[in-house]
Scaffold this active site. Sequence first.
Site, mmCIF file in Angstrom:
data_model
loop_
_atom_site.group_PDB
_atom_site.id
_atom_site.type_symbol
_atom_site.label_atom_id
_atom_site.label_comp_id
_atom_site.label_asym_id
_atom_site.label_seq_id
_atom_site.Cartn_x
_atom_site.Cartn_y
_atom_site.Cartn_z
ATOM 1 N N GLU A 67 0.747 -1.237 0.138
ATOM 2 C CA GLU A 67 0.000 0.142 -0.184
ATOM 3 C C GLU A 67 0.796 1.076 -0.054
ATOM 4 O OE1 GLU A 67 -4.103 -1.834 2.289
ATOM 5 O OE2 GLU A 67 -2.518 -0.595 3.248
ATOM 6 N N GLU A 94 -6.378 -8.068 -1.037
ATOM 7 C CA GLU A 94 -6.996 -8.138 0.227
ATOM 8 C C GLU A 94 -8.339 -7.838 0.097
ATOM 9 O OE1 GLU A 94 -4.755 -5.503 3.030
ATOM 10 O OE2 GLU A 94 -2.902 -6.016 2.380
ATOM 11 N N TRP A 132 -8.368 -1.568 14.483
ATOM 12 C CA TRP A 132 -7.144 -1.359 15.164
ATOM 13 C C TRP A 132 -7.769 -0.976 16.522
ATOM 14 C CZ3 TRP A 132 -2.904 1.727 12.192
ATOM 15 C CH2 TRP A 132 -2.504 0.925 10.902
#
Length: 664
Positions: A144, A304, A312
Amino acid sequence: MSIHFGVAYYPEHWPRERWETDAKLMQEMGVQVVRMAEFSWFKMEPQEGLFQFEWLEEAVALLNQYGIKTILGTPTAAPPAWMIEKNPEIQPIDHHGRRRYFGGRHHNCHSNKAYRVHIKRFVTAYAQRFAENPGVIGWQIDNELGNSHEDLCMCGSCRLQFQRWLAVKYRTIEALNDAWGTAFWSQGYHRFSQIIPPLITAAGENPSALLDWKCYCSDLIVNFAKWQADIIREYCPNQFITHNYMGFNQKVNYYDLGTLLDFVSNDSYPAGYWQKTPHQPDSEIAASYDVVRGYKKKPFWMMEQQAGIAGWEYMARAPKPGQMAAWAMQSVAHGADSILFFRWRTCAMGTEQFWHGILGHSGNPGRTYQEAKTLIQTFAPYMDEFEGAMPNPQVAIVHSFRQNYAFDIQPNHPELRYVEHLNKYYKALYEKKIPVDFVQGMDDLTNYKLVIAPLQYLMNPRLEQHYMEYVKNGGHLVLTMRTGVKDETNLCMTDMELPGRLGELCGIEIPEYDCLLGKKGGILYGKKEYVIEKWCDIITLQGASLIAEYSTSFYKQSPAITEHMYGEGVAWYVGTEPGKELMEDLMAYFAKASDIETLGAAADGVEMMTRESDDKVWLFVINHTRDEQVYHLHDRYTLLEGEKEEFLNPYEIQLHVKTKHKKG
């Protein structure tokens, strides 16, 4: 061997005795490929020059025994602590001049020479070690690129590289001063060495300098990727190279990055914890896939694909039964040839220990595993057939990173966002079951009946001529507010009224405009009043016809939307941002006038998309809602998968096919 389904796997997170259990479960699920090691630099090089690839070779070999191939990631998004200790200057500097430190990821400067030396040493050894490995089929460079680098890096190394980039582009400091308009606020330079990155200022920033900085950052990231790709190609000529994009993310120009890759990949998390709603609107997800397909104009891989709760510090909603499968097949419908779910097993450590995968923390197969297994068993038999097949839309939307950069620098209205604006046009077409391509402005437009070019803010003579030729030769073009405002260096045009030379194409001039700050406006279209937002171009007709007029403010009854015959085609100008209802009605008008075919009819939340080979068309119908739905197709197809034609269960995916009629 064709590869269509896989997972991201992190064997280093789990005991060695667990690996074979994972391999068996993957094989039973239908997994054909894993991606590994994109964050494992310390595990592979615990000390400088001490390479320990044995654990990874063992994992690759074990998976290969179960018929599962491997994509290896270069771990350059996570330089290890020993490297930071030796070369702390690798850590990047942000907009405020602050160092960003070790302890997360992407804690690296892309231009730093010491870091490039470390990369060359490691990637060379890595590529040499796995070049002939029968279990390895390809490479993912970094991870990324651009993620976490929005205002990074502005260190001394980046300052020097930026100065060199500018010197190559402008050749003389006088040319740069002219292009940046440095006569304003006494910003002139004597030497390129006086120029610094755009660190925080006391007040205001130079828009032209910022545009060049953004373009330099993109070029730097592309060069950073090429640094690795060149090494891998030297030692691994029989293995592919890709990179995982992030849809419309605008840090790096993905069209440029794509020139280095065999194909592009993408990461998609429709229900991320960062979303404003429980999940991203289906039209926005579809648009992100269509733009990814457009970066190389070929099918892509989903590196993905969200499999479970994304989290998170916070966690998002859990995908509902069937929703994960619907997301995956939505990717396929828009051009993905392979789907890799993220991740295989939910991690028990670190930042992503609540980013859920196919298996939970316990490692026991559950609902998600069974759903993925059923999906693969159902659709794997068809994936070989439409591998390489592409959608064939009649409509294109023009997308540009430079336009995006310019609006990021000066949005004009505090709520105007470039990609969000494009998505409003896309959504109206998506809901009418009209497929769309994303293109760059200078691409060949001749195969499209209708081209929509929103926010053509930065303009140049070549692009003006390109649009004029397209319409002159029979094309249908929609231009919008804020067209032709600036030149390529981000300085305002001064030689003509807006929209510059494109005023001839559109048959209009725009001597004034109004920013709808803190309010909305109105427009009369047909016999109905609609809501408009953010902006009003106050238009004077110069040969065009009025098709909508303003109903509010001092420019009430003046043109808002116009139509102009030019050569064999038509140019429309939309001088405002339409609200949802007006956008839907306008798109219906433009589509009908352009003779655009729709795939069918259904409620919002039911998606239709096609992929075509030389002799077949596959039609996907996906129910993104939790309710039963009905639909109607506008052509005859054979139902391949689905319980009942023209009826959908919640989150059901149906696949249809028809044979093309041969000409002659």
